[in-house]
Design a protein around this motif. Structure first.
Motif, short mmCIF file in Angstrom:
data_model
loop_
_atom_site.label_atom_id
_atom_site.label_comp_id
_atom_site.label_asym_id
_atom_site.label_seq_id
_atom_site.Cartn_x
_atom_site.Cartn_y
_atom_site.Cartn_z
N ASP A 124 0.83 -1.21 0.00
CA ASP A 124 0.00 0.00 0.00
C ASP A 124 0.86 1.26 0.00
N LYS A 125 2.05 1.19 0.62
CA LYS A 125 2.95 2.34 0.59
C LYS A 125 3.42 2.62 -0.83
N TRP A 126 3.79 1.55 -1.57
CA TRP A 126 4.23 1.72 -2.95
C TRP A 126 3.07 2.20 -3.83
N ILE A 127 1.87 1.73 -3.51
CA ILE A 127 0.70 2.19 -4.26
C ILE A 127 0.46 3.68 -3.98
N GLY A 128 0.57 4.06 -2.70
CA GLY A 128 0.36 5.46 -2.31
C GLY A 128 1.36 6.41 -2.94
N SER A 129 2.59 5.92 -3.17
CA SER A 129 3.62 6.77 -3.80
C SER A 129 3.50 6.79 -5.31
N GLY A 130 2.56 6.00 -5.84
CA GLY A 130 2.34 5.99 -7.29
C GLY A 130 3.25 5.03 -8.02
N ASP A 131 4.00 4.19 -7.30
CA ASP A 131 4.95 3.30 -7.95
C ASP A 131 4.33 1.98 -8.41
N ILE A 132 3.20 1.62 -7.83
CA ILE A 132 2.45 0.44 -8.27
C ILE A 132 1.03 0.89 -8.58
N PRO A 133 0.56 0.64 -9.80
CA PRO A 133 -0.78 1.12 -10.17
C PRO A 133 -1.88 0.25 -9.59
N VAL A 134 -3.03 0.85 -9.40
CA VAL A 134 -4.23 0.10 -9.03
C VAL A 134 -5.38 0.60 -9.90
N VAL A 135 -6.38 -0.24 -10.03
CA VAL A 135 -7.60 0.15 -10.73
C VAL A 135 -8.78 -0.16 -9.81
N ILE A 136 -9.86 0.53 -10.03
CA ILE A 136 -11.08 0.29 -9.25
C ILE A 136 -11.96 -0.68 -10.03
N THR A 137 -12.24 -1.83 -9.45
CA THR A 137 -13.10 -2.80 -10.12
C THR A 137 -14.55 -2.34 -10.10
N LYS A 138 -15.38 -3.01 -10.84
CA LYS A 138 -16.79 -2.61 -10.87
C LYS A 138 -17.47 -2.85 -9.53
N GLU A 139 -16.83 -3.69 -8.69
CA GLU A 139 -17.35 -3.90 -7.33
C GLU A 139 -16.84 -2.85 -6.37
N GLY A 140 -15.99 -1.93 -6.85
CA GLY A 140 -15.49 -0.85 -6.02
C GLY A 140 -14.22 -1.17 -5.26
N ARG A 141 -13.56 -2.29 -5.59
CA ARG A 141 -12.32 -2.67 -4.91
C ARG A 141 -11.10 -2.14 -5.66
N LYS A 142 -10.05 -1.80 -4.90
CA LYS A 142 -8.78 -1.43 -5.51
C LYS A 142 -7.98 -2.70 -5.75
N GLU A 143 -7.69 -2.98 -7.01
CA GLU A 143 -6.91 -4.17 -7.34
C GLU A 143 -5.72 -3.79 -8.23
N VAL A 144 -4.74 -4.69 -8.30
CA VAL A 144 -3.52 -4.43 -9.05
C VAL A 144 -3.64 -5.06 -10.44
N PRO A 145 -3.40 -4.29 -11.50
CA PRO A 145 -3.44 -4.86 -12.86
C PRO A 145 -2.37 -5.94 -13.01
N ILE A 146 -2.70 -7.00 -13.70
CA ILE A 146 -1.78 -8.14 -13.80
C ILE A 146 -0.52 -7.83 -14.61
#
Length: 230
Positions: free
Chosen positions: A60-82
């Motif tokens: 989550d720290k790397w996600i917060g710094s923008g170094d690992i991307p996430v997307v919002i699924t249609k269920e509203g969850r933050k997930e990591v693109p494969i």
């Protein structure tokens, strides 16, 4: 798809990604991409953390710094693109093979991506005239900057994946015959010629890049850098 089945699917995807580096097989890549589609292209952050060998908090720290991307699924969850997850895993495993830290190997991979992003320079024609480019020209220049960053690292497996993508787009009606044939001609050329073709700032090069099968080859940091420079 049941949870355990999804986890097994991700395990198969990782194995296939590793096999691609050894076999350069279009069939292996095709199977991997089909499995990724079954997972809808993303995985939970807890799975990504486990795969990369870090805690959920560290991820989550790397996600917060923008170094690992996430997307919002249609269920509203933050997930990591494969795809970027697999790229990071590949970097982590390579670092370990070269004698790096067995633990905390993600840090050097993130640092490497940041360094590569910092080395991306503005496309010269962005600065021509000293004014602000028209919106369509800005998009063209961003695409040019992207492909200039991709060109030096282009390898045969990437070209083969692009060929398959062009075939799939043509079959699905997402790419007209003229653009498909133009890309097929380019991708059937020697690697040095492909690198030259995708970075030409002329009418032919711009037309080619409007429907590029080479998307997804830069890290998230590099893509953001391209947007910042345009």
């Amino acid at each position: 798809m049941a949870l355990r089945e999804r986890e097994k699917t991700l395990e198969h995807i990782v194995r296939l990604k590793r096999a691609e580096g050894q076999l350069s097989s279009s069939d292996v890549t095709a199977v991997r991409e089909d499995l990724e589609a079954q997972l809808r292209g993303t995985v939970p952050r807890s799975w990504a953390a486990r795969l990369l060998g870090v805690s959920h908090t560290a991820l989550d720290k790397w996600i917060g710094s923008g170094d690992i991307p996430v997307v919002i699924t249609k269920e509203g969850r933050k997930e990591v693109p494969i795809p970027p997850l697999l790229d990071l895993l590949q970097q982590v495993e390579e670092h370990r093979k070269q004698g790096g830290q067995r633990l905390h190997a993600l840090g050097p991979a993130i640092a490497e991506n940041r360094s590569r992003a910092a080395r991306i320079s503005p496309v010269p024609s962005i600065l021509e005239g000293g004014g602000i480019a028209e919106p369509h020209r800005t998009a063209e220049l961003r695409s040019l900057a992207y492909h200039r960053a991709v060109a030096p690292r282009l390898r045969p497996p990437m070209v083969e994946s692009a060929r398959r993508k062009v075939d799939r787009w043509r079959e699905e009606g997402k790419l007209d015959r003229r653009h498909a044939e133009a890309w097929e001609e380019v991708l059937d050329s020697p690697l040095t010629e492909i690198r030259e073709a995708i970075v030409r700032d002329d009418a032919q090069g711009r037309d080619l890049r409007q429907n590029s099968p080479l998307a997804g080859l830069l890290s998230d940091q590099e893509r953001r850098r391209v947007l910042e420079l345009a």
